[in-house]
Design an enzyme around this catalytic site. Structure first.
Site: not given
Ligand code: DQA
Length: 144
Positions: A11-12, A19, A24, A75, A78, A81, A88, A99, A101, A103, A108, A112
């Site tokens: 998302p986003n 953004r 970012y 990535n 959100a 978290h 799963d 994984e 990210h 940032s 932060r 997060r």
């Protein structure tokens, strides 16, 4: 397929460039995807990129990955978290997952710092901007 990596963005992340550029960076997701694909080629990997704002679509893509890819770079935005469903999905397909990210999630907000996905991933790369994806590719290429 061997040596084929799925790079998933949650998302986003479609709004990269617009953004919070101070957090970012200024590159769009298309630009980053392009760099990822070029770097993958240099490493002798093939790579597909996919972004969705929908948890269900991301889960569906992970399910499909079972037969099609040899690893996943994720990535989850959100969802990182709190999405036990995404976690799963990763354990269900048993593909190596890294994984990522942009940032440094530990520098932060408190919320997060928790990743429910991290325990089912090989490792996490966080805080290197778009380089995080390239570092993940490098790491996954050593596992192939
Ligand atoms: C992010 C970090 C997450 O906390 C955030 O919700 C994102 C982006 C990153 O790449 O730094 O959407 O995953």
């Amino acid at each position: 397929m061997k040596n084929t990596i799925l790079v998933l963005n949650g998302p986003n992340l479609n709004l990269l460039g617009l953004r919070e550029p101070g957090v970012y960076g200024t590159n769009t997701l298309d630009e980053i995807d392009e760099e990822i694909k070029e770097y993958a080629k240099k490493l002798g990997l093939r790579c597909e990129t996919f972004q969705s704002n929908s948890e269900g679509e991301l889960i569906g893509k992970i399910h499909e990955a079972y037969d099609l890819y040899s690893g996943i770079i994720l990535n989850a935005g959100a969802l990182t978290h709190y999405s036990y469903a995404l976690r799963d999905a990763i354990t269900s397909v048993r593909l190596p997952c890294i994984e990522v990210h942009l940032s440094n999630v530990h520098a932060r907000e408190e919320f997060r710092r928790l990743s429910v996905i991290a325990p089912v991933c090989i490792g996490t790369i966080s805080g290197f901007g778009k380089e995080s994806y390239l570092l993940a590719l490098q790491a996954i290429s050593k596992l192939m």
